[in-house]
Motif scaffolding. Structure first.
Motif, PDB file in Angstrom:
ATOM      1  N   ARG A 358      48.480  26.575  55.666  1.00 47.09           N
ATOM      2  CA  ARG A 358      49.133  27.749  56.483  1.00 47.09           C
ATOM      3  C   ARG A 358      48.409  28.906  55.481  1.00 47.09           C
ATOM      4  N   HIS A 359      48.351  28.622  54.466  1.00 49.55           N
ATOM      5  CA  HIS A 359      47.975  29.759  53.592  1.00 49.55           C
ATOM      6  C   HIS A 359      47.623  29.117  52.046  1.00 49.55           C
ATOM      7  N   VAL A 360      46.791  29.577  51.226  1.00 49.76           N
ATOM      8  CA  VAL A 360      46.085  29.195  49.957  1.00 49.76           C
ATOM      9  C   VAL A 360      46.396  30.417  48.911  1.00 49.76           C
ATOM     10  N   VAL A 361      46.874  30.124  47.953  1.00 50.19           N
ATOM     11  CA  VAL A 361      47.041  31.365  47.032  1.00 50.19           C
ATOM     12  C   VAL A 361      46.212  30.629  45.381  1.00 50.19           C
ATOM     13  N   THR A 362      45.126  31.366  45.119  1.00 51.34           N
ATOM     14  CA  THR A 362      44.582  30.769  43.907  1.00 51.34           C
ATOM     15  C   THR A 362      45.057  31.832  42.462  1.00 51.34           C
ATOM     16  N   ARG A 381      37.454  29.382  50.735  1.00 52.85           N
ATOM     17  CA  ARG A 381      36.956  29.715  52.123  1.00 52.85           C
ATOM     18  C   ARG A 381      35.757  29.118  52.372  1.00 52.85           C
ATOM     19  N   ASP A 382      34.685  28.896  51.423  1.00 54.20           N
ATOM     20  CA  ASP A 382      33.563  28.116  51.784  1.00 54.20           C
ATOM     21  C   ASP A 382      33.935  26.732  52.574  1.00 54.20           C
ATOM     22  N   ALA A 383      35.047  26.141  52.180  1.00 47.21           N
ATOM     23  CA  ALA A 383      35.305  24.861  52.450  1.00 47.21           C
ATOM     24  C   ALA A 383      36.137  24.823  53.730  1.00 47.21           C
ATOM     25  N   GLY A 384      36.389  26.024  54.319  1.00 44.61           N
ATOM     26  CA  GLY A 384      37.015  26.110  55.521  1.00 44.61           C
ATOM     27  C   GLY A 384      38.572  26.707  55.842  1.00 44.61           C
ATOM     28  N   CYS A 385      39.001  27.064  54.633  1.00 40.17           N
ATOM     29  CA  CYS A 385      40.358  27.513  54.961  1.00 40.17           C
ATOM     30  C   CYS A 385      40.244  28.957  55.064  1.00 40.17           C
ATOM     31  N   SER A 386      40.824  29.353  56.164  1.00 42.91           N
ATOM     32  CA  SER A 386      40.846  30.564  56.664  1.00 42.91           C
ATOM     33  C   SER A 386      41.774  31.875  56.265  1.00 42.91           C
ATOM     34  N   SER A 387      43.063  31.522  55.647  1.00 42.57           N
ATOM     35  CA  SER A 387      43.806  32.201  55.057  1.00 42.57           C
ATOM     36  C   SER A 387      44.125  31.922  53.517  1.00 42.57           C
ATOM     37  N   VAL A 388      43.371  32.740  52.676  1.00 40.21           N
ATOM     38  CA  VAL A 388      43.210  32.539  51.274  1.00 40.21           C
ATOM     39  C   VAL A 388      43.248  33.812  50.461  1.00 40.21           C
TER      40      VAL A 388
END
Length: 433
Positions: A358-362, A381-388
């Motif tokens: 759903r979402h990724v926080v780094t 993002r480059d790996a395809g995650c849209s919400s980072v």
């Protein structure tokens, strides 16, 4: 010195010493009065699962009424975590008293023109003093790095050796193949002493079996097929396992990761092998397994919030297996960080191939080893995650990840034991989102 000064001294040790031989460590133990001979030792090595297996063993022994020490590494928040007596971290006064004894020995050695104990040796020697002074019956002893040359192998007469799963990690020290690394881990095996080992990797298992045969050590392989998972929920895992206590005993572990079934199975097999020495009933075994606690390895710290110190290829693959199971039922959020001596790009790609977030926080951890949070975010993002999103401040990153999790989801905080430690520290401050 006071406690803070003692900790600072130990942390500075790597700057003025180098790796010593095992004979040096043994000499240190002799000069300290051979404290390691005052209790019985179960010695545990492996790439992944060492700490968890140690925790299962200790919990079972405690349930059976034995006094137990536990020596593990690394620590997450406070260095005292490395030394537990009856499943409680030692206090600062106990730490300081042991440090003073080992520091006096180190000063004596240096004055003679000899070596100074390394960082890990200092802690290992302190542990032996702590557990001897506490009068424990048993010590569950986790190796540091490797096994053959590890300082803990200076303990010459364990009652059992346990080897958990072996995979590629620390290749610069241990070898470039699973077989080479298995050879280093098998270095803890002692002539005639039983060895209980994870036999799922055939290459590693063959090395361990051959070493045990050379030393005439009874060998007991354990494989995934020995156990049957009956249920896997956010509350833990139920499984059955044929063993010397029950023809088809059923057990519950308070962890959600299936790999913990293997670690629990190793602990159960160890109790079975040592049954003539250890008086542990089937009920004590079952309760010990079910009440095991272990920090930072797929550990639930808040409802629906799990921290996992997965930081190598095998650990990440096992995390993915667990997350994939739960993503069928819950939307997943991730808080991620890594340090620069790990292949974090491959870690992220492996995760994103199988898991929808759903979402990724780094965020960033590890001091001089830290990787900028925005660099990690871009890889997601480059790996395809849209919400980072990236957030340098760990406490703020944790708040944002908790908010993104919502009431209906699960949050996994993954990528480094440093991250787990920082989140634990944030929880101690009362941060709950």
């Amino acid at each position: 010195m006071n406690y803070e000064e003692a900790v600072a001294y130990i942390e500075e040790t790597p700057k003025f010493t180098k790796k010593n031989s095992l004979e040096h460590t043994k000499e240190c133990l002799r000069r300290l009065g051979s404290p390691e001979k005052k209790f019985k030792v179960i010695h545990v090595a492996g790439t992944n699962g060492k700490g968890s297996t140690c925790a299962f063993l200790t919990s079972i022994l405690r349930e059976a009424g034995y006094s137990c020490g536990l020596f593990t590494s690394p620590h997450l928040v406070k260095i005292n975590e490395r030394f537990q007596i009856n499943e409680e971290n030692i206090d600062d006064d106990t730490f300081l008293a042991a440090f003073e004894k080992v520091k006096a020995l180190a000063d004596e050695l240096v004055a003679e023109g000899n070596y100074h104990p390394t960082y890990f040796e200092m802690l290992f020697l302190m542990g032996m003093v702590i557990f001897a002074d506490a009068g424990v019956d048993y010590l569950t002893l986790e190796t540091g790095l490797g096994g053959r040359l590890d300082a803990t192998t200076a303990v010459e007469a364990p009652i059992a050796c346990v080897i958990t799963s072996i995979s590629l990690d620390h290749q610069q020290y241990l070898g470039n193949t699973v077989a080479e690394i298995a050879g280093e881990k098998a270095g803890i095996i002692v002539p005639g002493v039983p060895v209980i080992y994870d036999a799922n990797d055939k290459e590693a298992a063959e090395v361990i079996k051959k070493k045990a045969e050379e030393l005439h050590s009874p060998a007991y392989p354990v494989v995934l097929g020995d156990a049957t998972v009956l249920g896997n929920t956010r509350e833990g895992i139920d499984f059955s396992l044929k063993n010397g206590y029950d023809e088809n005993g059923q057990y519950h572990i308070p962890f959600i990761a299936k790999y913990q079934v293997m670690n629990a199975s190793l602990a159960i097999k160890t109790m079975e092998v040592l049954h003539d020495m250890l008086h542990v009933s089937a009920d004590e075994l079952r309760k010990g397994i079910s009440e095991t606690r272990w920090q930072g390895r797929m550990e639930t710290i808040l409802p629906g919030v799990i921290v996992d110190g997965a930081h190598n290829e095998d650990g990440v693959c096992k995390f993915v297996e667990t997350a994939a199971h739960f993503q069928e039922e819950y939307p997943l959020t991730m808080l991620f960080s890594a340090v620069n001596d790990k292949d974090y790009t491959d870690m992220i790609r492996t995760i994103c191939e199988k898991i929808r977030f759903r979402h990724v926080v780094t965020t960033q951890v590890g001091g001089y080893r830290e990787v900028p949070s925005e660099e990690l975010a871009q890889i997601f993002r480059d790996a395809g995650c849209s919400s980072v999103e990236s957030e340098d401040d760990i406490e703020e990153a944790f708040r944002k990840a908790l908010a993104a999790k919502g009431e209906d989801g699960m949050l996994f905080c993954v990528g480094s034991l440093y991250l787990v430690g920082e989140i634990k520290a944030a929880l101690n401050k009362g941060i709950r989102g």
